[in-house]
Design a protein around this motif. Structure first.
Motif, PDB file in Angstrom:
ATOM      1  N   LYS A 167       1.753   6.374  -7.063  1.00  0.00           N
ATOM      2  CA  LYS A 167       0.381   7.525  -7.607  1.00  0.00           C
ATOM      3  C   LYS A 167       0.889   8.785  -7.502  1.00  0.00           C
ATOM      4  CE  LYS A 167      -3.446   4.130  -6.513  1.00  0.00           C
ATOM      5  NZ  LYS A 167      -4.714   3.973  -5.648  1.00  0.00           N
ATOM      6  N   GLU A 189       0.944   4.217  -2.908  1.00  0.00           N
ATOM      7  CA  GLU A 189       0.660   5.601  -2.595  1.00  0.00           C
ATOM      8  C   GLU A 189       2.050   6.209  -3.338  1.00  0.00           C
ATOM      9  OE1 GLU A 189       0.096   6.775   1.416  1.00  0.00           O
ATOM     10  OE2 GLU A 189      -1.147   4.765   1.773  1.00  0.00           O
ATOM     11  N   GLU A 225       0.807  -0.909  -0.004  1.00  0.00           N
ATOM     12  CA  GLU A 225       0.202  -0.126   0.095  1.00  0.00           C
ATOM     13  C   GLU A 225       0.831   1.231  -0.039  1.00  0.00           C
ATOM     14  OE1 GLU A 225      -3.177   0.666  -0.089  1.00  0.00           O
ATOM     15  OE2 GLU A 225      -3.375  -1.546  -0.780  1.00  0.00           O
ATOM     16  N   LYS A 226       1.688   1.211   0.746  1.00  0.00           N
ATOM     17  CA  LYS A 226       2.740   2.572   0.764  1.00  0.00           C
ATOM     18  C   LYS A 226       3.375   2.827  -0.339  1.00  0.00           C
ATOM     19  CE  LYS A 226       3.344   2.585   5.783  1.00  0.00           C
ATOM     20  NZ  LYS A 226       4.260   2.852   7.063  1.00  0.00           N
TER      21      LYS A 226
END
Length: 109
Positions: free
Chosen positions: A63, A60, A56-57
């Protein structure tokens, strides 16, 4: 290892992340073909197999990098290469893959 190899390893991790999602078989095949095209004499299928999906990190961060786009300079690819150590800190398999590929490079030089 070249600049392009560092961002390619990050892209492999991102691609593997995408492959975790539900998708039509045709689209899954396109992602797998994309992984196949990332191979060369240094980034072999064995090196790609070492890499785990982006977490997830890392997602992020990618993105945020993608906001730069992929054309011109700086681009998302520049961020992937220049901040490889950050992505590898979040996903240690990237460093293991880099080390495996680099070990092959040292043997050939």
């Amino acid at each position: 290892m070249s600049y392009g190899h560092r961002y390619t390893l990050v892209l492999v991790s991102l691609t593997k992340r995408c492959l975790q999602a539900e998708m039509p078989a045709e689209m899954r095949l396109q992602f797998l073909q994309h992984l196949d095209k990332m191979t060369d004499q240094w980034i072999t299928p064995g090196v790609i197999a070492i890499i785990e999906p982006m977490d997830e990190k890392g997602l992020e961060l990618s993105k945020e990098a993608e906001k730069l786009g992929y054309d011109g300079r700086p681009s998302a690819l520049d961020v992937y290469a220049e901040k490889f150590d950050v992505f590898a800190a979040l996903n240690p398999s990237l460093q293991r893959a880099y080390d495996a590929a680099f070990a092959k490079y040292e043997k050939r030089v």
